[in-house]
Design an enzyme around this catalytic site. Sequence first.
Site, mmCIF file in Angstrom:
data_model
loop_
_atom_site.group_PDB
_atom_site.id
_atom_site.type_symbol
_atom_site.label_atom_id
_atom_site.label_comp_id
_atom_site.label_asym_id
_atom_site.label_seq_id
_atom_site.Cartn_x
_atom_site.Cartn_y
_atom_site.Cartn_z
ATOM 1 N N LYS A 189 -28.307 -6.507 6.526
ATOM 2 C CA LYS A 189 -28.506 -5.086 6.831
ATOM 3 C C LYS A 189 -27.714 -4.261 5.814
ATOM 4 C CE LYS A 189 -26.469 -1.961 8.714
ATOM 5 N NZ LYS A 189 -26.837 -0.903 7.742
ATOM 6 N N SER A 244 -15.678 -0.394 6.345
ATOM 7 C CA SER A 244 -14.417 0.234 6.746
ATOM 8 C C SER A 244 -13.703 -0.588 7.822
ATOM 9 C CB SER A 244 -14.705 1.632 7.291
ATOM 10 O OG SER A 244 -15.577 1.533 8.401
ATOM 11 N N CYS A 299 -12.920 -0.533 -2.560
ATOM 12 C CA CYS A 299 -11.897 -0.940 -1.593
ATOM 13 C C CYS A 299 -10.612 -1.343 -2.296
ATOM 14 C CB CYS A 299 -12.427 -2.091 -0.765
ATOM 15 S SG CYS A 299 -13.045 -3.406 -1.815
ATOM 16 N N GLU A 396 -7.237 5.765 2.991
ATOM 17 C CA GLU A 396 -8.015 5.335 1.831
ATOM 18 C C GLU A 396 -8.687 6.589 1.243
ATOM 19 O OE1 GLU A 396 -11.135 2.604 2.978
ATOM 20 O OE2 GLU A 396 -10.888 1.492 1.112
HETATM 21 P P1 NAD Z 1 -18.848 1.654 6.848
HETATM 22 O O1 NAD Z 1 -17.908 0.798 7.592
HETATM 23 O O2 NAD Z 1 -19.094 3.023 7.358
HETATM 24 O O3 NAD Z 1 -20.277 0.984 6.745
HETATM 25 C C1 NAD Z 1 -20.447 -0.313 6.228
HETATM 26 C C2 NAD Z 1 -21.710 -0.908 6.796
HETATM 27 O O4 NAD Z 1 -21.569 -1.056 8.201
HETATM 28 C C3 NAD Z 1 -22.975 -0.088 6.589
HETATM 29 O O5 NAD Z 1 -24.038 -0.972 6.345
HETATM 30 C C4 NAD Z 1 -23.165 0.598 7.928
HETATM 31 O O6 NAD Z 1 -24.496 0.912 8.211
HETATM 32 C C5 NAD Z 1 -22.681 -0.466 8.863
HETATM 33 N N1 NAD Z 1 -22.214 -0.001 10.172
HETATM 34 C C6 NAD Z 1 -21.602 1.170 10.478
HETATM 35 N N2 NAD Z 1 -21.293 1.192 11.787
HETATM 36 C C7 NAD Z 1 -21.713 0.009 12.301
HETATM 37 C C8 NAD Z 1 -21.666 -0.571 13.594
HETATM 38 N N3 NAD Z 1 -21.112 0.060 14.640
HETATM 39 N N4 NAD Z 1 -22.178 -1.807 13.755
HETATM 40 C C9 NAD Z 1 -22.715 -2.465 12.730
HETATM 41 N N5 NAD Z 1 -22.796 -1.976 11.479
HETATM 42 C C10 NAD Z 1 -22.290 -0.742 11.277
HETATM 43 O O7 NAD Z 1 -18.295 1.655 5.369
HETATM 44 P P2 NAD Z 1 -18.891 2.365 4.094
HETATM 45 O O8 NAD Z 1 -18.512 3.803 4.140
HETATM 46 O O9 NAD Z 1 -20.330 2.019 3.886
HETATM 47 O O10 NAD Z 1 -18.086 1.600 2.947
HETATM 48 C C11 NAD Z 1 -16.830 1.983 2.564
HETATM 49 C C12 NAD Z 1 -15.775 1.086 3.182
HETATM 50 O O11 NAD Z 1 -16.040 -0.267 2.823
HETATM 51 C C13 NAD Z 1 -14.408 1.387 2.655
HETATM 52 O O12 NAD Z 1 -13.471 1.379 3.709
HETATM 53 C C14 NAD Z 1 -14.128 0.242 1.701
HETATM 54 O O13 NAD Z 1 -12.770 -0.031 1.486
HETATM 55 C C15 NAD Z 1 -14.839 -0.876 2.356
HETATM 56 N N6 NAD Z 1 -15.147 -1.932 1.385
HETATM 57 C C16 NAD Z 1 -14.428 -3.094 1.457
HETATM 58 C C17 NAD Z 1 -14.650 -4.101 0.531
HETATM 59 C C18 NAD Z 1 -13.871 -5.383 0.594
HETATM 60 O O14 NAD Z 1 -14.309 -6.353 -0.016
HETATM 61 N N7 NAD Z 1 -12.755 -5.453 1.301
HETATM 62 C C19 NAD Z 1 -15.625 -3.938 -0.464
HETATM 63 C C20 NAD Z 1 -16.350 -2.745 -0.510
HETATM 64 C C21 NAD Z 1 -16.092 -1.748 0.445
#
Ligand code: NAD
Length: 492
Positions: A189, A244, A299, A396
Amino acid sequence: MSGVAPARAAAASALPAHTGELFVGGTWVAAEGGRTSAVDNPATGGFLADVADASVADGIAAVDAAVAASEGWAATPARDRAELLRRAFDLLTERRERFATLITLEMGKPLAEARAEVTYAAEFLRWFAEEAPRISGRYGPNPEGTGTVVVGHRPVGPCLLITPWNFPLAMATRKIGPALAAGCTVVIKPAEQTPLTTLLFAELLVEVGLPAGVVNVVTTGSAAAVCAQIMADPRLRKVSFTGSTQVGRILIAQAAQNVLRTSMELGGNAPFLVFDDADLDAAVDGAMQAKFRNIGQACIAANRFLVHRAVAGEFTERVVERVGAMIMGDGLTDGVTIGPLIDDRACARVHRLVTDAVDRGAEVLLGGHEVSGPGSFYEPTVLGEVPAGSAVLSEEIFGPVLAVVPFDTEDEAVALANDTEFGLASYAFTTDLSRAHRLIDRLETGLTGINTGAVSNAAAPFGGIKQSGFGREGGIEGIHEYLSVKYSLISR
Ligand code: NAD
């Protein structure tokens, strides 16, 4: 602006053929009720494409497909699984320009960075193609001499992969590569903001011979509802999430219900330490990479620049000069070095952090403003003397804001660096080898860059500690996220 017209022409042909459909069981299908949602270009605010907006029933149909393909894929010889991944590596490398253009269109990063993402993403396919035939085990007598201990590995089973928008291709291949190498089938997804790249990648997988149901793509505007039901399905075995920490916590709680295997790549708050013995040329280069890559939306982006007081003035001056020379604009335009943030909400969040720091006494050395549209742009910003307690040091940033905090001693720097609930990446610049070793031991992060601002590599285990998550992607560790240990005792 001379590069815009040809770039726009290339853009039209970068879109996937099956933009408005889900990929389930090897076929392209409309979402229930034909529902769709729009994807926009963050650099222009303009419409890019409609994608299918999957319902819970569509999500479960994808699980059905992954389950149906599971036994056959697990039984497929490792060499064949490897060769599929290797063909995908070759074709992705060949199609680098098309994928890079699409990434820039839906995510906003400058084209040069999008090309680098495609290269990085492809490396996971090559790396895990090489790992698939090397899944190994142990064989030996038990201490009592009454039997033989045999330890092997089995694929975990059907997996749900949830990816973020900031690296739409690399975060997908970093999960699909090891999952397929291990013999797992998946439902992926992608993020709502950037689903097109994953759809284009699914089309590529079909071209290289992907069997039906091994990879299924579900695009949806109802991530929470669809993923919750997929995770509640007793046939699912694992969830791998990058995103996140806030959403990660929800998923960990949901995973507890069926005791799913979990990999969590969550948020970060990386400290970037510059000591008075550092090579400042290298530190400034590293700072530009670690801070401004992906418009600060990584991240592992450096979030806090902790700089020894003796060199803080010179470091900051040199950084301001480099940041001032950046060219902001549509990432498809030649010469642009910094693109838009993902949306207007992100701009408002970054501005809140800057305003809070300034209200507490930080100096704005450069930037500090949102840019009026079209597009979601925020000026590259440098803040000096950021006081303790500023939100920009604890949250962040996920934007192009470089915040400098001076320090006096190594102990103080380490204490500041570790003063966060996150533990993903850290960076340190020093020419003192003993200090470098001490820092590797003392910095509480899963990754540390010594005298470099770029640490990601498909051959290395990427992942965090503390509230940055658990599990590792890449390296020899990566495939084990998708394998269960199977021990048997053969009686003598
Ligand atoms: P996000 O957590 O808002 O969304 C990430 C994904 O989760 C999306 O596909 C979103 O649709 C999905 N999602 C959101 N709520 C959900 C739920 N309740 N259940 C299931 N899926 C859900 O994050 P974002 O804004 O897309 O990405 C940025 C974040 O990702 C930052 O915090 C960043 O640090 C982190 N990140 C971490 C890494 C790592 O390897 N540690 C790499 C890239 C990004």
